[in-house]
Enzyme design. Structure first.
Site, mmCIF file in Angstrom:
data_model
loop_
_atom_site.group_PDB
_atom_site.id
_atom_site.type_symbol
_atom_site.label_atom_id
_atom_site.label_comp_id
_atom_site.label_asym_id
_atom_site.label_seq_id
_atom_site.Cartn_x
_atom_site.Cartn_y
_atom_site.Cartn_z
ATOM 1 N N ASP A 131 103.035 28.063 35.254
ATOM 2 C CA ASP A 131 104.104 28.722 36.013
ATOM 3 C C ASP A 131 105.472 28.195 35.597
ATOM 4 O O ASP A 131 106.419 28.961 35.445
ATOM 5 C CB ASP A 131 103.919 28.531 37.527
ATOM 6 C CG ASP A 131 105.080 29.159 38.285
ATOM 7 O OD1 ASP A 131 105.277 30.380 38.131
ATOM 8 O OD2 ASP A 131 105.823 28.436 38.972
ATOM 9 N N ARG A 190 110.579 33.991 31.995
ATOM 10 C CA ARG A 190 110.931 35.199 32.755
ATOM 11 C C ARG A 190 112.416 35.221 33.088
ATOM 12 O O ARG A 190 113.065 36.266 33.051
ATOM 13 C CB ARG A 190 110.113 35.246 34.055
ATOM 14 C CG ARG A 190 108.671 35.651 33.839
ATOM 15 C CD ARG A 190 107.842 35.361 35.079
ATOM 16 N NE ARG A 190 108.347 36.046 36.249
ATOM 17 C CZ ARG A 190 108.205 35.600 37.496
ATOM 18 N NH1 ARG A 190 107.577 34.469 37.735
ATOM 19 N NH2 ARG A 190 108.684 36.280 38.498
ATOM 20 N N SER A 206 103.145 33.605 40.596
ATOM 21 C CA SER A 206 103.930 32.378 40.459
ATOM 22 C C SER A 206 103.855 31.542 41.748
ATOM 23 O O SER A 206 103.546 30.348 41.723
ATOM 24 C CB SER A 206 105.378 32.764 40.133
ATOM 25 O OG SER A 206 106.239 31.675 40.278
ATOM 26 N N LYS A 266 100.970 28.012 42.489
ATOM 27 C CA LYS A 266 101.424 26.652 42.839
ATOM 28 C C LYS A 266 100.781 26.187 44.145
ATOM 29 O O LYS A 266 100.390 25.033 44.284
ATOM 30 C CB LYS A 266 102.953 26.651 42.992
ATOM 31 C CG LYS A 266 103.679 26.691 41.656
ATOM 32 C CD LYS A 266 105.175 26.721 41.820
ATOM 33 C CE LYS A 266 105.669 28.070 42.240
ATOM 34 N NZ LYS A 266 106.975 28.474 41.774
ATOM 35 N N HIS A 325 105.857 27.994 52.549
ATOM 36 C CA HIS A 325 106.678 28.228 51.364
ATOM 37 C C HIS A 325 107.741 29.252 51.729
ATOM 38 O O HIS A 325 107.462 30.230 52.401
ATOM 39 C CB HIS A 325 105.798 28.761 50.225
ATOM 40 C CG HIS A 325 106.553 29.004 48.962
ATOM 41 N ND1 HIS A 325 106.831 28.001 48.061
ATOM 42 C CD2 HIS A 325 107.112 30.130 48.447
ATOM 43 C CE1 HIS A 325 107.509 28.507 47.045
ATOM 44 N NE2 HIS A 325 107.697 29.795 47.255
HETATM 45 N N1 URA Z 1 109.643 31.865 43.574
HETATM 46 C C1 URA Z 1 108.683 31.464 42.713
HETATM 47 O O1 URA Z 1 108.123 30.386 42.861
HETATM 48 N N2 URA Z 1 108.351 32.270 41.687
HETATM 49 C C2 URA Z 1 108.926 33.472 41.472
HETATM 50 O O2 URA Z 1 108.563 34.158 40.550
HETATM 51 C C3 URA Z 1 109.932 33.874 42.368
HETATM 52 C C4 URA Z 1 110.266 33.064 43.429
#
Ligand code: URA
Length: 446
Positions: free
Chosen positions: A161, A168, A183, A187, A82
């Site tokens: 999320d 947010r 967050s 995932k 990621h």
């Molecule tokens: N990437 C994400 O998936 N979530 C965040 O809060 C910030 C960056």
């Protein structure tokens, strides 16, 4: 339990229990708790901070807010990657087929770009026909058959999320380390990752602007991974200049294809090899960094990673002719090389400015539902530290609109800064964080 009591408890600085956090996350996901209460709660979390236990409980509650993908029968150990988002970040397009070609299954859900940071899904969608909306059955079937899937994030995974991130974004609560950690990790956990390499970008073109901020985030991510029983390696990498040369969807796919054919920019190829090597070590395909790097390089040079990429594109409906001859990919009507205004050492290429320029050309979204123009973008021809001769092409703009091209030209000229004396090259990576408290310097730069 009442939402107002949970908000008040956090507002007053107390630690929330697992039950309280689950109550809030579930209630908000099911629309039983309204946006205004969730916004107040997020602001309380932002201002009061969260303990390690609260962050873990929030991550788990968000991960379990939807389906949890179980890939065990197909791939007993799944290693994911990621990136926290950057400019010219096409790493997944090379790393996923490279690692899969080394015999390690890669099942990856990727996101759309928002703002000036690009998204892998948008890049893949510049290949006509390529499907990024595979359902769970298709996802698993393809993973079993060819050992690689690169598709869009399923709405059924970690839906909390999706909702919370949107809230947010408009309530000034994005920049909170525990909220970012939960967050990202929710995932990845929902998508079935057993281990992961996190590419934490730092610089003008990234979310984290200083190495110190990036270190705090990287350590928090690794720590959460530990608590959740997952092996996590975070690489803090430079994003003050674009990665590679190409920024823009189809242009980046083309650069990734060149890299899979042993071409491409050195910084981008080296970056991909390091990320791939970390994944191979996590997946026990190599015992240490040197052998992992050798395996990754040999696999890249053998053409196996390219063949895996082609297999994946075909399996997901993309026409092979578009990637065999990338001239068939979407192309902009206007292509203008812009000469350097002076000679000198390149002191900076502001990644955020390059990213925003590409967005203004139509290559990104200002609003969530904007359509993307896949053909537009920018090729930068130099990296920080290079010696540039006046009048040689400094960058090339690919545009579909004269006025936008003119604006891009001016903006990109201003984004390049020069020095009369030699300028040190930027490192690719600043630090590797593998175990909180036991970090090593990466030693990997260029
Ligand atoms: N990437 C994400 O998936 N979530 C965040 O809060 C910030 C960056």
């Amino acid at each position: 339990m009442h939402a107002i009591d949970v908000i008040a408890k956090k507002r007053d600085g107390a630690e929330l229990t697992q039950e309280e956090i689950e109550f809030f996350v579930q209630g908000y996901t099911k629309d039983e708790i309204p946006d205004y209460q969730a916004a107040a709660w997020l602001m309380a979390l932002y201002l009061r901070g969260m303990s390690d236990r609260e962050t873990l409980n929030l991550t788990m509650a968000m991960a379990h807010s939807g389906d949890m993908l179980d890939l065990k029968e197909i791939a007993p150990f799944v290693v994911d990657k990621h990136s926290t988002g950057g400019v010219g970040d096409k790493v997944s397009l090379v790393v996923a087929p490279l690692v899969a070609a080394c015999g390690m299954p890669v099942a990856k859900m990727t996101g759309k770009g928002l703002g000036f940071t690009g998204g892998t899904v948008d890049k893949l969608e510049s290949i006509p026909g390529y499907r990024t909306d595979l359902n769970e059955v298709e996802f698993k079937a393809q993973l079993e058959k060819i050992g690689i899937v690169l598709t869009g994030q399923s709405a059924d995974l970690a839906p909390a999320d999706g909702k919370m991130y949107g809230l947010r974004d408009v309530t000034a609560t994005v920049e909170s380390i525990p909220l970012i950690v939960s967050s990202i990790m929710s995932k990845k956990l929902a998508a079935g990752a057993d281990a992961m390499v996190l590419d934490v970008k730092v610089g003008s073109g990234a979310f984290m602007k200083t190495v110190e901020q990036a270190e705090v985030l990287a350590e928090a991510l690794v720590h959460l991974g530990d608590q959740a029983g997952r092996r996590v390696v975070a690489l803090i990498s430079d994003m003050s200049q674009p990665l590679g040369w190409a920024v823009g969807n189809a242009l980046e796919v083309r650069e990734a294809i060149n890299t899979l054919h042993e071409g491409g920019p050195d910084d981008f190829r080296d970056h991909c090899l390091v990320v791939a090597a970390e994944m191979l070590i996590l997946g026990d395909k190599a015992p240490d960094t040197n052998s992992a790097l050798t395996l990754a390089l040999d696999t890249l040079n053998s053409g196996a990673a390219w063949r895996k990429f082609k297999e994946m594109v075909e399996a997901q409906g993309g026409g092979a002719r578009y990637i065999k001859d990338p001239d068939f990919l979407p192309q902009a009507r206007l292509v203008e090389p812009v000469p350097a205004p002076r000679s000198g050492y390149l002191a900076g290429v502001d990644a955020a400015e390059v990213g925003m320029t590409v967005m203004a050309l139509g290559g990104g979204r200002e609003k969530k539902d904007d359509q993307i123009d896949h053909g537009v973008g920018v090729i930068v021809h130099y990296k920080v530290g290079d010696l540039v001769q006046k009048e040689t092409p400094l960058f090339t703009v690919h545009a579909n609109d004269e006025a936008k091209l003119a604006a891009a030209r001016e903006r990109l000229l201003a984004a390049h800064t020069f020095s009369d004396s030699p300028v040190q090259r930027l490192p690719l990576f600043y630090r590797r964080v593998a175990d909180v408290g036991l970090e090593d310097e990466t030693g990997n730069g260029d």
